[in-house]
Structure formats: C-alpha cells, structure tokens
Write a protein that holds these residues in place. Structure first.
Motif, mmCIF file in Angstrom:
data_model
loop_
_atom_site.group_PDB
_atom_site.id
_atom_site.type_symbol
_atom_site.label_atom_id
_atom_site.label_comp_id
_atom_site.label_asym_id
_atom_site.label_seq_id
_atom_site.Cartn_x
_atom_site.Cartn_y
_atom_site.Cartn_z
ATOM 1 N N ALA A 28 4.766 6.492 3.048
ATOM 2 C CA ALA A 28 3.563 6.892 2.309
ATOM 3 C C ALA A 28 2.539 7.526 3.258
ATOM 4 N N THR B 217 0.840 -1.207 0.000
ATOM 5 C CA THR B 217 0.000 0.000 0.000
ATOM 6 C C THR B 217 0.872 1.253 0.000
ATOM 7 N N SER B 218 0.616 2.122 -0.960
ATOM 8 C CA SER B 218 1.454 3.307 -1.082
ATOM 9 C C SER B 218 0.622 4.589 -1.045
ATOM 10 N N SER B 219 -0.684 4.453 -0.876
ATOM 11 C CA SER B 219 -1.523 5.635 -0.747
ATOM 12 C C SER B 219 -2.491 5.415 0.410
ATOM 13 N N THR C 252 -4.406 8.090 1.769
ATOM 14 C CA THR C 252 -5.327 9.207 1.944
ATOM 15 C C THR C 252 -6.767 8.740 2.150
ATOM 16 N N LEU C 253 -7.206 7.776 1.333
ATOM 17 C CA LEU C 253 -8.583 7.284 1.468
ATOM 18 C C LEU C 253 -8.804 6.640 2.835
#
Lengths: 293, 417
Positions: free
Chosen positions: B240, B211-213, B215-216
């Motif tokens: 991240a 997992t590299s994002s 924000t969600l």
C-alpha cells in the motif's frame, strides 16, 4: 500544506468510492431483506478479475468495467434462484441469510485461495498515468479521482434505475411491501433476481478499484470489506440505496480524518461508527426518506 | 559356575537391551502450524513449504540420524491450518502437544502466531523452534525451550539501517510503523540508535496493522520536510505504501520498507518495477548468498533441488520464508544428530553447543542463552533499475556491499524513483 483541507478532500473521494462499495449490499437487503455476508468476497473476485486482465492481457482496469458488470450480473441471476427463494420460504429469512451467506463467503474464500493462492496482489497505480492531479491547491493520485468518479457514476446509475425505469419502480414497490407488489402483478422473483445481480455486479465494480483505494488484493479481504459495507449502509439506513451515498461520504471523511489525527485507531472506525449510529439513531440517518420514497 | 554366571548375565541383560531398542520411537514427530488463509498466509505457506522440503529430503535418506538411539528414524511432520488466527493457533498447538504427542514444535510464521506457542512450550516443556517470530519481547523472559532459527530478533534488524542513516548524516527521518511486536521493537531500536547519534525523528507514528492507505501519512512526512521515510510493516502495508508513493507523486531522498527485499517476486508482481526502483530494504537469502555453508545445502544447490519439487507441490515463491522453514529443519536435524538424549532439555543443550559453529544457507547460526538468534546482522539493500530491469543489491555495510548506495535516490519512470 493544510492537512485538514487535504483530509477533507481525500475523504470526499474515498466517500464516493465507499458508497459504491456498500450500495450492492444495501440494494440486496432493501429488496430481499437478506444480508449478503459474501458481499466483500464478490468485491474480492472483481478485484482479481481486474488484476488478471491487467497482468495476463495488459488491459487497463477501465476495460474490466463492462466485462465484469456483465459477468457478475450473469453470476448473480442463477445464484438468486438457487439460494434466495428457498430462504424467503423460511420463517426467518434475515437470520437464515446470515448463516447461508456466511457459508457462501467461506466457500468463495477457500476457492479463491485454491485458484489465486494467498499471495498479495495489486495493480501498479501508474496504470492511470503517472502525474497526480492538482485540485484546489492539493495534489491527488489519478487513481483516486477515477475511483471516485466511477463510484459516483455507479450510484447515479442505480438511482436512475430505481427512479426512472420500469423495473426500478417495480423494485421500489417490492422494497416497500413485497406481498402487495406481488398482488399488483409484479414478478417479484424476476425483479428481485435482477436486483441481486445488480448488487453483486456493483460489488465487483468496486473491486476493480480496490487495489488503489483499499490496498493489496488477497482472498481473505472479503470479510473486512463486508463489515465496512455494513457500517456504511447502517449509517445511511438499511434498505435505502440513496442513503448509502451519505453513509459512504461520512465513512470516507471519518477515515481520512482518523488517519490524519488518530492513525493508530483508524482500524476501529467501522465498528465505532456502527455502535454510535445504533445508539444514537438505530434506523439510520435517512430512515424517514425510505418510507416516503 | 562360570557358565551359570554367563547364563544369568545374559538372562538379565537381554531384556534390558531389547527394552532400550523398543524405546526408540518409530518416527520423530514434529508439530507445526501454517496459515492457509488470512493475513499471514502469503509468508506462512512458504515457510511450511521449506520445512516440508527438509522433511522430504531427510526421509529420502531413511530419516534423520538420532544420536540418542544410534540410528536413523523417519520424520513425521504433523501440521494444522490456523487460518492466521491466534485463538485457533493456541488450541492447535495444544492439540499437537497433548493429542499428537509431538516432542518438537515449529512455530507458525511471524511474531503474532508464535506468541501463543511460547507459554505452551514453556508449560509443557517442549522444544519450540521459532523460524521467524522475531519479537524482542520473546527473548527478555526466561523461556527455556525457545530457539529462534531463521532470523535475528527484530530488535537487532534495524541496526545496519540506523548506522546508514547516521553515516550519511540523514537528519530528518520520518518513521511509520505498524502496531505489533515485530515492528514496534524495530522502531524502538532504530529510534534509540539514531537519537544516540543526535538524530531526532521528525515524525514517528504507529498505525493499525491493516492500514491500507498511506497517502495522508505521507503528506504529514512531507509537511515535516523528511529526507528519509522509514516504513516498518508487513507485506500488505509495504504494498500500500509503495502504491501510494507511486500514485501520489511524492518523493523522498530515501524510502525504506522491510519486505520487498525478503520477497522480491511478490513485490515485483504487486507494485511493479517503477514503484520499487530506488527503494531501500533489508536483504536476506535468497537475495543474499552466503558462501561459507558447512551444513545443509548451499543456496545454489538448494534452488536446484527445491524448485522442481516446489513446482509439483504448491509452487510458492522462493523467498526468505522458504529458507527460514528449511533452515529450521536443519537446526532440528543437527540437534537430533548431537543430543545425548531425545528430550527437550538435551535437544536445546545440543543446539546451544553447536551455536556459532553452524553455517547454513541462512548464514551463521548463533544463539544467546535466551535462544535469541544473533548470528547475522541484516544488511541494507537498494533496488536499482538497469535497462528497465530491477536489480536488488547490497549497499551497506561497505564490507558486504555489492554496489554503492544511490542517495538521494533518483526518480525512475513517471512515478517515484
């Protein structure tokens, strides 16, 4: 806050960025019918370029755009003449390109480990300014907006090149039928070399924004990026750069929805999309469009 | 008659003495793997560097003293690159045991690359020194030849963190953890401890290791009005997350991630001081100095000796992994110095015998009957901004704290505090 709305808008930004990630791979395949498995490694090199410009010279990543476009275009041209004409002479250039570019990918990764070390790197997201931007009642990082805008501009420029410039029209002629294009006097090698250089420069351009969209930079990141790019261009149709935009948007939206509702499974997304599109529409969503282009 | 008896005795014993002398190996073969590339490279190479440094030091003195033979014997470290791949690691561990005939294996960094060594060591009855493979699952079965040296098993790690949440009455806790043994066992411990105190996480979700994002996911935690955001992952996950927090302008009263305190220089370069300011993290050597060292180099002496050598041999950042690699060498050294025989059972018995009495730069070395390291709980630290400079201080438990925790954490700079 409505999570679905946020995911859909975030998917749009990610989609525009991922279209840029995939477009170089698709351009090279469309013109030369070869699969550049080192595509993600060129993106990784572009990311390191931006990282070092920032950390050594304090330059904003936006300054890396013109520099890297020129540098990677100049890398791509001789690389084309070194590798591709020999591949084209073989009986099965597509299959041989898999092997050759896989080897190139390994060489680039090993060299990157040697030069950059294995430590994860990144560029602070605050480089584009600290305050996030409010769009449609939702708050998004500035770096997402900038990455998406550059992605859209990159796709637009490649579209303009292909449809509104003389070398672009020659490129499309080669994409339609290589031997016929040669018969009409088009310098196939020169035009293909230019397309190869543009493809690699587009990968490097996407790399500049990868710390904000894909995560930490490391030498081994290339292969995963290549798989994602491959999924995107298969969705949009292999060899159709315009379809890449659609592929990128579908990938971006699917990724954000997966992260919102099925986060544990989001790693599988590129593979699931690849299998689905190959089962349902193996020619890609815009296959017809490429024939009439 | 007497002369004959003496002569006969000499005749009988001389070959025996000679045989005993010749049975001493000319080198102590230690096998290990390192990840020269891939997901674990940034932690694995420093761990290997720490082990190499130990080998260089003992060989500079003529080798390690082996009690079973009553003399010093040089150490030979045989190492292969597993490229962070478990499949390749499995075949290379086998190669070390069968072809290179090592008597002692040192596992590669982390639980993922250690997991394939454990059944092999058990099957071949080889002592397996495990510097950083801390999955709690390893220590539930009957692995007779496994010793965890560098850190406590991951199930123990979040005990201090849980105590902090309970003590500060932080009732709304969101947890995001990567789907692997190392972080899943931390999640289980954390959740069971805080739930026992009546705190039920408002969000507790596994995500893919890559997992590299975030924000969600962060928005989900915000939507649930979380006070504390706990992220349990590897370096790439933490980078991240800190980037997304900084860019997204979200703020939590407490943010905890595992790795910044373990590898301060790496994180400082990757995300910058502003993104780290206020973050809670684990604190281990070299950010934490133990002053009761009774075996091997103390932290200051280690830094002094290691850094010039490191600059000439790869120049890795000095973090926990380097200390864990060096500490593993010390445990092997102590085992060889005290074991009556040079075999896996005797070496492991020797290690158990010194357990609880050995104090290295990595703290008290103490293992239970399953080889699980239980010596030192991992204290909680927090990054403070002081005159634009980032400082990591121990904030909990109070008996080892060097500063009071800032809770709620302030916003520093234009991004998150």
């Amino acid at each position: 806050m409505n999570l679905l709305e946020y995911a859909l808008l975030a998917g749009l930004f990610y989609g525009l960025y991922f279209a840029l990630v995939g477009v170089g791979l698709n351009l090279i395949f469309g013109v030369m019918r070869i699969i550049n498995l080192a595509h993600g490694d060129f993106l990784m090199l572009g990311a390191y370029g931006a990282f070092y410009l920032y950390h050594l010279l304090g330059w904003n990543p936006l300054w890396a755009i013109p520099i890297e476009l020129v540098v990677f275009l100049l890398i791509g041209l001789p690389l084309y003449y070194l590798l591709v004409p020999r591949l084209q002479k073989s009986g099965d250039p597509e299959m041989l390109s898999f092997i050759l570019f896989f080897g190139l990918s390994q060489v680039i990764e090993a060299a990157a480990v040697f030069v950059f070390s294995n430590n994860q790197r990144s560029i602070p997201a605050s480089v584009f300014g600290g305050a996030p931007i409010n769009i449609a009642g939702q708050v998004f990082p500035v770096s997402w907006i900038v990455s998406a805008a550059v992605g859209l501009a990159g796709i637009g420029l490649i579209y303009a090149y292909l449809y509104h410039s003389r070398p672009g029209r020659a490129t499309r002629a080669i994409m339609a039928e290589r031997s016929e294009a040669a018969a009409t006097g088009i310098s196939v090698n020169r035009i293909s070399a230019l397309a190869f250089g543009i493809g690699i420069a587009a990968a490097a351009l996407a790399g500049i924004f990868s710390p904000f969209m894909i995560g930490a930079i490391e030498p081994s990141m290339g292969i995963g990026i290549t798989v994602i790019s491959f999924a995107i261009i298969v969705i949009g149709s292999l060899g159709n750069p315009i379809g890449t935009l659609l592929g990128g948007l579908i990938y971006g939206e699917a990724l954000m929805l997966m992260q919102t509702y099925l986060a544990s499974w989001s790693e599988l997304l590129p593979y699931v999309l690849l299998i689905l599109i190959l089962l349902v529409r193996p020619t890609g969503l815009l296959e017809r469009a490429v024939r009439s282009a | 008659m007497l002369k004959r008896v003496v002569l006969l005795s000499l005749f009988l014993f001389i070959p025996t003495i000679a045989a005993a002398e010749s049975s001493a190996p000319h080198e102590i073969r230690i096998g290990t793997l390192y990840a020269g590339s891939g997901a674990f490279a940034s932690s694995s190479i420093p761990q290997y560097q720490g082990l190499r440094f130990w080998v260089r030091r003992v060989n500079a003195r003529g080798g390690v003293f082996v009690k079973a033979y009553g003399r010093r014997i040089p150490v030979k470290l045989i190492a292969y690159n597993d490229q962070s791949q478990t499949g390749l690691a499995g075949s290379l561990y086998t190669q070390l045991i069968t072809r290179d005939r090592v008597r002692i294996l040192v596992a590669d960094f982390g639980s993922v690359l250690t997991s394939v060594a454990i059944p092999l060591a058990e099957e071949r009855q080889i002592l397996l020194i495990d510097p950083t493979g801390t999955s709690a699952k390893f220590f539930r079965g009957n692995n007779r030849f496994l010793i965890l040296t560098g850190l406590p098993s991951s199930g123990i790690w979040p005990t201090v963190l849980a105590d902090f949440l309970i003590a500060h009455k932080i009732g709304r806790v969101a947890i995001i953890y990567s789907a692997n043994d190392f972080t899943e066992s931390q999640d289980q411990t954390l959740v069971s401890r805080i739930e026992a105190a009546g705190i039920h996480p408002v969000y507790n979700h596994a995500v893919a290791n890559s997992t590299s994002s975030y924000t969600l996911l962060l928005h989900q935690a915000v939507a649930r009005r979380a006070q504390a955001l706990i992220e349990l992952g590897y370096n790439n996950n933490d980078i991240a997350l800190l980037q997304d927090l900084s860019a997204g302008g979200m703020h939590f009263a407490m943010v905890f991630t595992i790795n910044p305190g373990l590898r301060v220089p790496l994180f400082l370069k990757a995300v910058g001081a502003q993104a780290l300011g206020g973050t809670f993290t684990y604190v281990t050597p070299p950010s934490l100095a133990y002053n009761k060292v009774n075996y091997g180099l103390g932290l200051a002496a280690f830094k002094q000796a290691f850094e010039p050598w490191n600059r000439k041999h790869g120049n890795v950042p000095l973090g926990l992994s380097v200390i864990a690699g060096y500490n593993s060498g010390l445990i092997i050294q102590k085992a060889l110095e005290t074991a009556k025989r040079y075999d896996s059972v005797a070496l492991r018995t020797a290690i158990r015998a010194v357990s609880g009495r050995l104090f290295t730069l990595d703290g008290l070395f103490k293992v239970d009957s399953r080889g699980n390291q239980i010596g030192e709980p991992i204290p909680l630290g927090q990054f403070f901004m002081s005159q634009e400079k980032l400082v990591l201080k121990v904030v909990y438990p109070a008996k080892v704290a060097t500063a009071k925790p800032l809770y709620p954490a302030p916003r520093w700079g234009s991004g998150r505090g």
